[in-house]
Design a protein around this motif. Structure first.
Motif, PDB file in Angstrom:
ATOM      1  N   PHE A  36       0.725  -1.389   0.083  1.00 40.46           N
ATOM      2  CA  PHE A  36      -0.110   0.131   0.092  1.00 40.46           C
ATOM      3  C   PHE A  36       0.869   1.219  -0.016  1.00 40.46           C
ATOM      4  O   PHE A  36       0.179   2.453   0.349  1.00 40.46           O
ATOM      5  N   ASN A  37       2.067   0.928  -0.236  1.00 34.73           N
ATOM      6  CA  ASN A  37       2.904   2.292  -0.500  1.00 34.73           C
ATOM      7  C   ASN A  37       3.214   3.139   0.903  1.00 34.73           C
ATOM      8  O   ASN A  37       3.524   4.063   0.708  1.00 34.73           O
ATOM      9  N   VAL A  38       3.153   2.564   1.881  1.00 30.01           N
ATOM     10  CA  VAL A  38       3.195   3.140   3.193  1.00 30.01           C
ATOM     11  C   VAL A  38       4.891   3.445   3.518  1.00 30.01           C
ATOM     12  O   VAL A  38       5.308   4.332   4.038  1.00 30.01           O
ATOM     13  N   TRP A  39       5.352   2.252   3.057  1.00 32.26           N
ATOM     14  CA  TRP A  39       6.842   1.954   3.482  1.00 32.26           C
ATOM     15  C   TRP A  39       7.568   1.582   2.274  1.00 32.26           C
ATOM     16  O   TRP A  39       7.124   0.460   1.590  1.00 32.26           O
ATOM     17  N   GLU A  40       8.606   2.260   1.771  1.00 35.09           N
ATOM     18  CA  GLU A  40       9.433   1.902   0.594  1.00 35.09           C
ATOM     19  C   GLU A  40      10.505   1.009   0.823  1.00 35.09           C
ATOM     20  O   GLU A  40      11.331   1.444   1.955  1.00 35.09           O
ATOM     21  N   LEU A  41      10.463  -0.042   0.280  1.00 35.71           N
ATOM     22  CA  LEU A  41      11.608  -1.245   0.413  1.00 35.71           C
ATOM     23  C   LEU A  41      12.844  -0.863  -0.432  1.00 35.71           C
ATOM     24  O   LEU A  41      12.616  -0.367  -1.523  1.00 35.71           O
ATOM     25  N   ASN A  42      14.002  -1.499   0.127  1.00 35.90           N
ATOM     26  CA  ASN A  42      15.197  -1.746  -0.626  1.00 35.90           C
ATOM     27  C   ASN A  42      14.886  -2.336  -2.111  1.00 35.90           C
ATOM     28  O   ASN A  42      13.930  -3.117  -2.024  1.00 35.90           O
ATOM     29  N   GLU A  43      15.503  -1.923  -3.039  1.00 40.97           N
ATOM     30  CA  GLU A  43      15.345  -2.503  -4.219  1.00 40.97           C
ATOM     31  C   GLU A  43      15.146  -4.024  -4.371  1.00 40.97           C
ATOM     32  O   GLU A  43      14.375  -4.579  -5.001  1.00 40.97           O
ATOM     33  N   SER A  44      16.325  -4.526  -3.960  1.00 34.50           N
ATOM     34  CA  SER A  44      16.203  -5.994  -3.898  1.00 34.50           C
ATOM     35  C   SER A  44      14.914  -6.914  -3.046  1.00 34.50           C
ATOM     36  O   SER A  44      15.176  -7.929  -3.273  1.00 34.50           O
ATOM     37  N   TRP A  45      14.305  -5.848  -2.193  1.00 36.33           N
ATOM     38  CA  TRP A  45      13.398  -6.586  -1.399  1.00 36.33           C
ATOM     39  C   TRP A  45      11.936  -5.812  -1.858  1.00 36.33           C
ATOM     40  O   TRP A  45      10.857  -6.165  -1.235  1.00 36.33           O
ATOM     41  N   GLN A  46      11.913  -5.506  -3.061  1.00 36.56           N
ATOM     42  CA  GLN A  46      10.450  -4.936  -3.510  1.00 36.56           C
ATOM     43  C   GLN A  46       9.525  -5.693  -3.723  1.00 36.56           C
ATOM     44  O   GLN A  46       8.355  -5.790  -3.557  1.00 36.56           O
ATOM     45  N   TRP A  47       9.924  -7.122  -3.783  1.00 37.12           N
ATOM     46  CA  TRP A  47       9.169  -8.394  -4.116  1.00 37.12           C
ATOM     47  C   TRP A  47       8.078  -8.395  -2.910  1.00 37.12           C
ATOM     48  O   TRP A  47       7.181  -9.243  -3.017  1.00 37.12           O
ATOM     49  N   ILE A  48       8.717  -8.436  -1.641  1.00 34.14           N
ATOM     50  CA  ILE A  48       7.769  -8.494  -0.501  1.00 34.14           C
ATOM     51  C   ILE A  48       6.536  -7.579  -0.563  1.00 34.14           C
ATOM     52  O   ILE A  48       5.530  -7.974   0.049  1.00 34.14           O
ATOM     53  N   GLY A  49       6.583  -6.614  -1.542  1.00 31.65           N
ATOM     54  CA  GLY A  49       5.334  -5.847  -1.348  1.00 31.65           C
ATOM     55  C   GLY A  49       4.337  -6.447  -2.635  1.00 31.65           C
ATOM     56  O   GLY A  49       3.166  -5.633  -3.043  1.00 31.65           O
ATOM     57  N   SER A  50       4.607  -7.373  -3.148  1.00 32.79           N
ATOM     58  CA  SER A  50       3.792  -7.994  -4.281  1.00 32.79           C
ATOM     59  C   SER A  50       2.677  -8.650  -3.762  1.00 32.79           C
ATOM     60  O   SER A  50       2.564  -8.811  -2.455  1.00 32.79           O
ATOM     61  N   LEU A  51       1.327  -8.622  -4.541  1.00 39.28           N
ATOM     62  CA  LEU A  51       0.273  -9.273  -4.057  1.00 39.28           C
ATOM     63  C   LEU A  51       0.313 -10.886  -3.569  1.00 39.28           C
ATOM     64  O   LEU A  51      -0.076 -11.426  -2.652  1.00 39.28           O
ATOM     65  N   THR A  56       0.532 -14.843   0.614  1.00 44.92           N
ATOM     66  CA  THR A  56       1.637 -16.081   1.139  1.00 44.92           C
ATOM     67  C   THR A  56       1.861 -15.566   2.578  1.00 44.92           C
ATOM     68  O   THR A  56       1.582 -16.603   3.354  1.00 44.92           O
ATOM     69  N   LEU A  57       2.332 -14.505   2.793  1.00 44.83           N
ATOM     70  CA  LEU A  57       2.653 -13.957   4.207  1.00 44.83           C
ATOM     71  C   LEU A  57       1.398 -14.056   5.133  1.00 44.83           C
ATOM     72  O   LEU A  57       1.515 -14.224   6.380  1.00 44.83           O
ATOM     73  N   GLY A  58       0.296 -13.391   4.601  1.00 43.44           N
ATOM     74  CA  GLY A  58      -1.015 -13.465   5.408  1.00 43.44           C
ATOM     75  C   GLY A  58      -1.348 -14.985   5.730  1.00 43.44           C
ATOM     76  O   GLY A  58      -1.964 -15.134   6.866  1.00 43.44           O
ATOM     77  N   VAL A  59      -1.119 -16.007   4.740  1.00 42.16           N
ATOM     78  CA  VAL A  59      -1.710 -17.355   5.212  1.00 42.16           C
ATOM     79  C   VAL A  59      -0.858 -17.973   6.297  1.00 42.16           C
ATOM     80  O   VAL A  59      -1.091 -18.433   7.125  1.00 42.16           O
ATOM     81  N   ALA A  60       0.559 -17.647   6.003  1.00 41.97           N
ATOM     82  CA  ALA A  60       1.676 -18.104   6.897  1.00 41.97           C
ATOM     83  C   ALA A  60       1.380 -17.511   8.440  1.00 41.97           C
ATOM     84  O   ALA A  60       1.413 -18.129   9.418  1.00 41.97           O
ATOM     85  N   THR A  61       0.938 -16.201   8.408  1.00 42.63           N
ATOM     86  CA  THR A  61       0.548 -15.814   9.506  1.00 42.63           C
ATOM     87  C   THR A  61      -0.447 -16.368  10.404  1.00 42.63           C
ATOM     88  O   THR A  61      -0.483 -16.535  11.691  1.00 42.63           O
TER      89      THR A  61
END
Length: 188
Positions: A36-51, A56-61
């Motif tokens: 939701f563009n609240v926090w910008e991550l480092n370039e190599s970690w942009q994938w964490i913000g993908s749908l 995946t992380l929601g289900v794991a949580t």
């Protein structure tokens, strides 16, 4: 060092402490913040913000939270939580720190991120073990609820008010230190 860099370090340390209580809650929170563009991550970690990562992380949580309410499974999870927390704490720190050289970023991530997460996870596991030993596991769901709540609160504070989250981390680490000093066998 810029204000943005300092705030990103506070964010990473806050999320790392949160990882010590629940591994996936802060990762999911960070994923949502990035999505939701609240926090910008480092370039190599942009994938964490993908749908895909958010889902995946929601289900794991959800799986992790509910697993801590199953007797014996909660103690089994604690046995693997410390190394997982150290890894996740390091990853969270690396993904959030801004404008530092890779050497400093990784050193900070391993020491502050992984170390904070491991310290919190270790004390959390010890608390559950003490709860199991003294109440036969009856109080473990209460311990799990407090840990999950703390992880959620720390994650939200870390993302929206990183400075306050950092202060809470210092308080948590102080309490862990005091508890350790109290239960550590005295030496002659």
């Amino acid at each position: 060092m810029t204000t943005e860099t300092i705030i990103s370090i506070f964010l990473g340390i806050g999320l790392s402490a949160s990882v010590g209580f629940r591994v996936f809650v802060p990762l999911f929170a960070l994923s949502l913040a990035s999505y939701f563009n609240v926090w910008e991550l480092n370039e190599s970690w942009q994938w964490i913000g993908s749908l895909t990562a958010v889902i995946t992380l929601g289900v794991a949580t959800l799986v992790e939270i509910f697993a801590y309410y199953i007797p014996y499974v909660d103690n089994a999870l604690d046995s693997i939580a410390i190394p997982l927390a150290a890894i996740a704490g390091t990853a969270v720190m690396v993904s959030t720190v801004a404008d530092l050289s890779p050497v400093i970023t990784w050193a900070l991530a391993i020491i502050a991120g992984g170390g904070t997460a491991a310290a919190v996870a270790g004390s959390s596991g010890a608390t559950r073990l003490a709860s199991t030993a003294t109440t036969g596991g009856i109080a473990n769901p209460l311990v799990s609820t407090i840990e999950t709540g703390t992880s959620v609160v720390m994650s939200v504070l870390s993302i929206f008010i990183p400075v306050i989250a950092f202060v809470f981390v210092l308080i948590i680490l102080y309490l862990i230190f005091r508890l350790y000093k109290k239960i550590r066998p005295s030496q002659p």
